[in-house]
Design an enzyme around this catalytic site. Structure first.
Site, PDB file in Angstrom:
ATOM      1  N   ASN A  10     -87.870   7.716  40.279  1.00  0.00           N
ATOM      2  CA  ASN A  10     -88.884   8.180  41.227  1.00  0.00           C
ATOM      3  C   ASN A  10     -89.959   8.901  40.413  1.00  0.00           C
ATOM      4  OD1 ASN A  10     -90.386   9.282  43.255  1.00  0.00           O
ATOM      5  ND2 ASN A  10     -88.803  10.711  43.976  1.00  0.00           N
ATOM      6  N   TRP A  11     -91.052   8.187  40.180  1.00  0.00           N
ATOM      7  CA  TRP A  11     -92.112   8.772  39.346  1.00  0.00           C
ATOM      8  C   TRP A  11     -92.932   9.812  40.114  1.00  0.00           C
ATOM      9  CZ3 TRP A  11     -94.635   4.178  36.122  1.00  0.00           C
ATOM     10  CH2 TRP A  11     -93.703   3.759  35.169  1.00  0.00           C
ATOM     11  N   LYS A  12     -92.748   9.873  41.427  1.00  0.00           N
ATOM     12  CA  LYS A  12     -93.553  10.789  42.267  1.00  0.00           C
ATOM     13  C   LYS A  12     -95.043  10.559  41.963  1.00  0.00           C
ATOM     14  CE  LYS A  12     -89.627  13.799  42.351  1.00  0.00           C
ATOM     15  NZ  LYS A  12     -89.063  15.125  42.594  1.00  0.00           N
ATOM     16  N   HIS A  99     -87.606  11.105  51.336  1.00  0.00           N
ATOM     17  CA  HIS A  99     -87.444  12.057  50.229  1.00  0.00           C
ATOM     18  C   HIS A  99     -87.705  13.472  50.762  1.00  0.00           C
ATOM     19  CE1 HIS A  99     -88.161  14.238  46.526  1.00  0.00           C
ATOM     20  NE2 HIS A  99     -87.459  13.288  45.930  1.00  0.00           N
ATOM     21  N   GLU A 101     -89.380  15.806  49.667  1.00  0.00           N
ATOM     22  CA  GLU A 101     -90.794  16.218  49.586  1.00  0.00           C
ATOM     23  C   GLU A 101     -91.574  15.655  50.767  1.00  0.00           C
ATOM     24  OE1 GLU A 101     -91.353  14.872  45.559  1.00  0.00           O
ATOM     25  OE2 GLU A 101     -89.978  16.451  44.915  1.00  0.00           O
ATOM     26  N   GLU A 171     -79.537  14.085  47.501  1.00  0.00           N
ATOM     27  CA  GLU A 171     -80.304  14.963  46.612  1.00  0.00           C
ATOM     28  C   GLU A 171     -80.342  16.372  47.184  1.00  0.00           C
ATOM     29  OE1 GLU A 171     -83.313  12.516  44.131  1.00  0.00           O
ATOM     30  OE2 GLU A 171     -84.245  12.944  46.054  1.00  0.00           O
ATOM     31  N   GLY A 177     -85.975  18.928  40.580  1.00  0.00           N
ATOM     32  CA  GLY A 177     -87.031  19.436  39.706  1.00  0.00           C
ATOM     33  C   GLY A 177     -86.808  20.868  39.236  1.00  0.00           C
ATOM     34  N   SER A 216     -82.310  16.764  39.101  1.00  0.00           N
ATOM     35  CA  SER A 216     -82.210  17.192  37.703  1.00  0.00           C
ATOM     36  C   SER A 216     -81.189  16.403  36.883  1.00  0.00           C
ATOM     37  CB  SER A 216     -81.927  18.697  37.620  1.00  0.00           C
ATOM     38  OG  SER A 216     -82.984  19.424  38.218  1.00  0.00           O
ATOM     39  N   GLY A 237     -85.942  11.763  38.807  1.00  0.00           N
ATOM     40  CA  GLY A 237     -87.345  12.165  38.848  1.00  0.00           C
ATOM     41  C   GLY A 237     -87.887  12.408  37.449  1.00  0.00           C
ATOM     42  N   GLY A 238     -87.939  13.688  37.050  1.00  0.00           N
ATOM     43  CA  GLY A 238     -88.538  14.084  35.767  1.00  0.00           C
ATOM     44  C   GLY A 238     -88.087  13.245  34.581  1.00  0.00           C
TER      45      GLY A 238
HETATM   46  P1  PGA Z   1     -85.665  15.386  39.520  1.00  0.00           P
HETATM   47  O1  PGA Z   1     -86.159  14.653  40.864  1.00  0.00           O
HETATM   48  O2  PGA Z   1     -84.785  14.412  38.793  1.00  0.00           O
HETATM   49  O3  PGA Z   1     -86.927  15.696  38.771  1.00  0.00           O
HETATM   50  O4  PGA Z   1     -84.919  16.593  39.943  1.00  0.00           O
HETATM   51  C1  PGA Z   1     -85.313  13.822  41.605  1.00  0.00           C
HETATM   52  C2  PGA Z   1     -86.012  13.364  42.864  1.00  0.00           C
HETATM   53  O5  PGA Z   1     -86.724  14.164  43.477  1.00  0.00           O
HETATM   54  O6  PGA Z   1     -85.878  12.206  43.295  1.00  0.00           O
END
Ligand code: PGA
Length: 256
Positions: A10-12, A99, A101, A171, A177, A216, A237-238
């Site tokens: 997930n590159w956001k 998600h 977010e 998640e 994050g 994470s 994500g990251g």
């Molecule tokens: P993260 O994000 O690996 O940076 O914690 C995961 C996500 O939000 O899908």
């Protein structure tokens, strides 16, 4: 029945054309096991370039492109939205839905998310349905109630037979994050709860649905997380923005 493992990036709202090229080049060097799927979900302006690059590098059927969101509407006056048909036309196969977010910043409700999962399935897209509790909900022992309230509207809307085509990403919001990962025991315990919850509706479906952990995940903690009985991969994500680190995570995935 064996469950496939899925590693989804997930590159956001990150990444660019350089990352599209670097990532595909890096992944083309990897020989993935047959039961491992790798899905990259960039921002929508990069979907076409990613699809084109994967074709150019002949990444093969274990690799797929995913979107980060889709509209619940078929078409019409919804400025800024993207339809399932548009994603299909671009050869996108997966879509992240719900998600945390989007639930918090864009106020997506569980009912709206259930509609989105339904339209995605009807269009032949595989939804990656995200669920998870906040830090306060975990601290006040509401995790299971929250997860049930996020899953049930989707099961009700799409029906348990079609739910077999859904991928779930658990998640915990407090782990996204933040660098705070759920311990592998805690993650396994929660994944087991999710599978048992689905099993109440249909055991066979519960056995087949891939459950991904997200929050994470990195090259150091992925192996232990993916070794857990009910963890079938990850939503990253990251760490999915760094090709070499993401490759290590993909290689740690094993089908169950
Ligand atoms: P993260 O994000 O690996 O940076 O914690 C995961 C996500 O939000 O899908």
């Amino acid at each position: 029945m064996a469950r496939r493992s899925i590693i989804a990036a997930n590159w956001k709202m990150n990444g660019d054309l350089t990352l599209v090229n670097t990532m595909v080049n890096a992944l083309s060097e990897v020989d993935f096991q047959n039961n491992v799927n790798v899905v990259i979900c960039p921002s929508s302006p990069y979907l076409s370039a990613l699809v084109a690059k994967t074709k150019e590098q002949k990444l093969g059927p274990t690799f797929a492109v995913g979107a980060q969101n889709v509209s619940e509407h078929e078409n019409g006056a919804y400025t800024g939205e993207i339809s399932t048909k548009m994603l299909q036309e671009l050869s996108v196969e997966f879509v992240i839905i719900g998600h945390s977010e989007r639930r918090s910043y864009f106020k997506e409700s569980s009912t709206q998310i259930a509609h989105k999962v339904s339209v995605a399935l009807n269009a032949g897209l595989t939804p990656i349905l995200c669920i998870g509790e906040s830090e306060l909900e975990r601290a006040t022992e509401q995790t299971e109630t929250v997860l049930a309230s996020q899953l049930q509207p989707v099961i009700d809307e799409v029906g348990i037979e079609k739910f077999v085509d859904v991928v779930i990403a658990y998640e915990p919001v407090w782990a996204i994050g933040t660098g705070k990962t759920a311990s592998s025991e805690m993650a396994q315990e929660t994944h087991q709860f999710i599978r048992q919850f689905i099993a109440q509706a249909d055991e066979n479906v519960a056995d087949k649905v891939p459950l991904l952990y997200g929050g994470s995940v990195n090259a150091s903690n992925c192996e232990e997380l993916f070794a857990q009985a009910d963890i079938d991969g990850g939503l990253i994500g990251g760490a999915s923005l760094k090709a070499e680190q993401f490759k290590v995570i993909c290689l740690a995935a094993k089908g169950k």
